[in-house]
Write a protein that holds these residues in place. Structure first.
Motif, mmCIF file in Angstrom:
data_model
loop_
_atom_site.group_PDB
_atom_site.id
_atom_site.type_symbol
_atom_site.label_atom_id
_atom_site.label_comp_id
_atom_site.label_asym_id
_atom_site.label_seq_id
_atom_site.Cartn_x
_atom_site.Cartn_y
_atom_site.Cartn_z
ATOM 1 N N PRO A 58 0.791 -1.233 0.000
ATOM 2 C CA PRO A 58 0.000 0.000 0.000
ATOM 3 C C PRO A 58 0.824 1.284 0.000
ATOM 4 O O PRO A 58 0.359 2.305 -0.505
ATOM 5 N N TYR A 59 2.027 1.265 0.569
ATOM 6 C CA TYR A 59 2.819 2.489 0.665
ATOM 7 C C TYR A 59 3.384 2.858 -0.695
ATOM 8 O O TYR A 59 4.174 2.122 -1.279
ATOM 9 N N ARG A 60 2.977 4.028 -1.215
ATOM 10 C CA ARG A 60 3.401 4.497 -2.537
ATOM 11 C C ARG A 60 3.920 5.930 -2.403
ATOM 12 O O ARG A 60 3.191 6.894 -2.663
ATOM 13 N N PRO A 61 5.163 6.123 -1.987
ATOM 14 C CA PRO A 61 5.663 7.481 -1.738
ATOM 15 C C PRO A 61 5.663 8.390 -2.959
ATOM 16 O O PRO A 61 5.432 9.599 -2.829
ATOM 17 N N ALA A 62 5.908 7.839 -4.151
ATOM 18 C CA ALA A 62 5.904 8.683 -5.348
ATOM 19 C C ALA A 62 4.491 9.194 -5.638
ATOM 20 O O ALA A 62 4.298 10.368 -5.984
ATOM 21 N N ILE A 92 -4.430 9.537 4.079
ATOM 22 C CA ILE A 92 -3.707 8.507 3.327
ATOM 23 C C ILE A 92 -3.227 7.401 4.260
ATOM 24 O O ILE A 92 -3.361 6.207 3.958
ATOM 25 N N ALA A 93 -2.666 7.795 5.414
ATOM 26 C CA ALA A 93 -2.166 6.796 6.361
ATOM 27 C C ALA A 93 -3.297 5.921 6.884
ATOM 28 O O ALA A 93 -3.154 4.698 7.008
ATOM 29 N N ALA A 94 -4.443 6.540 7.184
ATOM 30 C CA ALA A 94 -5.581 5.764 7.681
ATOM 31 C C ALA A 94 -6.098 4.817 6.604
ATOM 32 O O ALA A 94 -6.447 3.662 6.883
ATOM 33 N N GLY A 95 -6.137 5.298 5.358
ATOM 34 C CA GLY A 95 -6.583 4.440 4.266
ATOM 35 C C GLY A 95 -5.631 3.287 4.018
ATOM 36 O O GLY A 95 -6.055 2.144 3.792
ATOM 37 N N ALA A 100 -3.691 -2.664 5.040
ATOM 38 C CA ALA A 100 -2.748 -3.516 5.769
ATOM 39 C C ALA A 100 -2.038 -2.680 6.828
ATOM 40 O O ALA A 100 -1.240 -1.807 6.478
ATOM 41 N N PRO A 101 -2.330 -2.913 8.120
ATOM 42 C CA PRO A 101 -1.610 -2.189 9.174
ATOM 43 C C PRO A 101 -0.110 -2.458 9.072
ATOM 44 O O PRO A 101 0.308 -3.558 8.715
ATOM 45 N N TYR A 102 0.682 -1.450 9.360
ATOM 46 C CA TYR A 102 2.125 -1.651 9.265
ATOM 47 C C TYR A 102 2.853 -0.915 10.379
ATOM 48 O O TYR A 102 2.329 0.015 10.992
ATOM 49 N N THR A 103 4.075 -1.378 10.623
ATOM 50 C CA THR A 103 4.913 -0.842 11.690
ATOM 51 C C THR A 103 6.046 -0.024 11.101
ATOM 52 O O THR A 103 6.602 -0.375 10.062
ATOM 53 N N LEU A 118 9.075 13.250 12.644
ATOM 54 C CA LEU A 118 8.910 13.123 11.198
ATOM 55 C C LEU A 118 8.105 11.872 10.851
ATOM 56 O O LEU A 118 7.243 11.898 9.966
ATOM 57 N N ALA A 119 8.398 10.774 11.544
ATOM 58 C CA ALA A 119 7.677 9.529 11.279
ATOM 59 C C ALA A 119 6.197 9.677 11.600
ATOM 60 O O ALA A 119 5.328 9.242 10.835
ATOM 61 N N ARG A 120 5.895 10.303 12.728
ATOM 62 C CA ARG A 120 4.494 10.463 13.114
ATOM 63 C C ARG A 120 3.761 11.387 12.147
ATOM 64 O O ARG A 120 2.622 11.121 11.747
ATOM 65 N N LEU A 121 4.392 12.479 11.745
ATOM 66 C CA LEU A 121 3.758 13.394 10.801
ATOM 67 C C LEU A 121 3.515 12.729 9.451
ATOM 68 O O LEU A 121 2.477 12.929 8.823
ATOM 69 N N ASN A 122 4.468 11.924 8.997
ATOM 70 C CA ASN A 122 4.371 11.346 7.655
ATOM 71 C C ASN A 122 3.462 10.128 7.601
ATOM 72 O O ASN A 122 2.777 9.909 6.597
ATOM 73 N N PHE A 123 3.444 9.330 8.675
ATOM 74 C CA PHE A 123 2.713 8.064 8.640
ATOM 75 C C PHE A 123 1.478 8.053 9.532
ATOM 76 O O PHE A 123 0.874 7.005 9.741
ATOM 77 N N GLY A 124 1.088 9.216 10.044
ATOM 78 C CA GLY A 124 -0.175 9.319 10.754
ATOM 79 C C GLY A 124 -0.123 8.897 12.204
ATOM 80 O O GLY A 124 0.889 8.404 12.713
#
Length: 297
Positions: A58-62, A92-95, A100-103, A118-124
């Protein structure tokens, strides 16, 4: 129905608050609709997998970078662009978590600095963040599948055993994003920068930079290496270097403009023409160029 500025000026406080309530309900209805579409995407992927096919994680940074750039380009009004980006980050992070939940794996640099904000801001706010004592431990979590993404501090010159030396040709883990992408945290972590690592395919966002690690003889000074790399690769920057104790060679992390993930041979030939004669060169990732502070103002 949204009112224009002239009509808004004719409303009292209760009327204005009522207008806000109507807008909030409309926004929530769109979020509900968006979530149903996200769930449909997940169901489609499940059918593909059940039929024996493969789908991307699910993670698509581009793709996320393209979404954020579009938001900033079309935005108008007084609402801060950084806050706008954060709203979409959470959606986006919630969707993604619905699929698939991820760590997220974190590690500290030699000075004890991490990239938690930075991690919290970017990944929700919902995804789990696990901190590791060393980059090697965090990297191991990525390779073993115990974490889907890792956020590693920006490399420092001369640091012992930098994390980017772990990115070998035998591993699927690579650099896929640079943080912060669209606005910095306020307060703690405000000056922090980092890179996201994951075992996913690299994609062109339309405005990217590529990272590669080149192995050079220790007889070549860093000043010489900087000059020759800059002469051969326009717009490049050296982000770090590491001397291998057991051998007469030095690893250099180079950042070049453009999406060139299949150009390792061409890069190596260019550096050879500059007289560096690299022993090896491997592409270790690419990332979407972050949105500039000027564009966010």
């Amino acid at each position: 129905m949204a009112l224009d500025n002239e009509n808004l000026a004719n409303l009292d406080l209760d009327g204005l608050r009522g207008e806000i309530d109507d807008i909030d309900q409309a926004l929530q209805s769109l979020i509900i609709r968006r979530t149903k579409v996200v769930q449909a995407v997940g169901a489609y992927k499940d059918r593909v997998i059940a039929a024996g096919g493969k789908v991307k994680v699910p993670y698509r940074p581009a793709r996320e970078a393209r979404i954020m750039r579009t938001l900033v380009d079309r935005h108008d009004g007084a609402f801060p662009k950084t806050a706008l980006i954060q709203i979409w980050r959470e959606m986006i992070a919630a969707g993604t978590r619905l699929e698939a939940p991820y760590t997220i794996a974190l590690c500290r640099n030699a000075e004890g600095q991490d990239c938690w904000e930075l991690a919290r801001l970017n990944f929700g706010c919902l995804n789990e963040i696990v901190e590791f004592e060393t980059p090697r431990e965090a990297y191991g979590a990525l390779e073993e599948g115990r974490a889907a993404v890792g956020v590693f501090p920006k490399p420092e010159f001369g640091e012992p055993m930098p994390w980017w030396t772990l990115l070998t040709e035998h591993s699927a883990v690579r650099v896929v994003s640079k943080l912060p992408f669209g606005g910095r945290p306020v307060g703690r972590g405000e000056q922090t920068e980092g890179f996201v690592l994951a075992a996913i395919d690299l994609e062109d966002s339309g405005d990217d930079r590529t990272l590669f690690v080149v192995s050079l003889s220790k007889e070549i000074s860093m000043d010489t290496a900087r000059k020759k790399i800059a002469d051969g690769l326009n717009g490049s920057a050296i982000l770090g270097f590491s001397d291998e104790i057991a051998a007469d060679r030095r690893f250099v992390l180079v950042d070049v403009p453009g999406f060139f993930c299949n150009r390792a041979d061409a890069f190596q030939a260019t550096l050879a023409e500059q007289g560096l004669n690299p022993e090896s060169l491997r592409v270790v990732g690419a990332y979407a160029v972050p949105i500039s502070e000027d564009a966010l103002s």
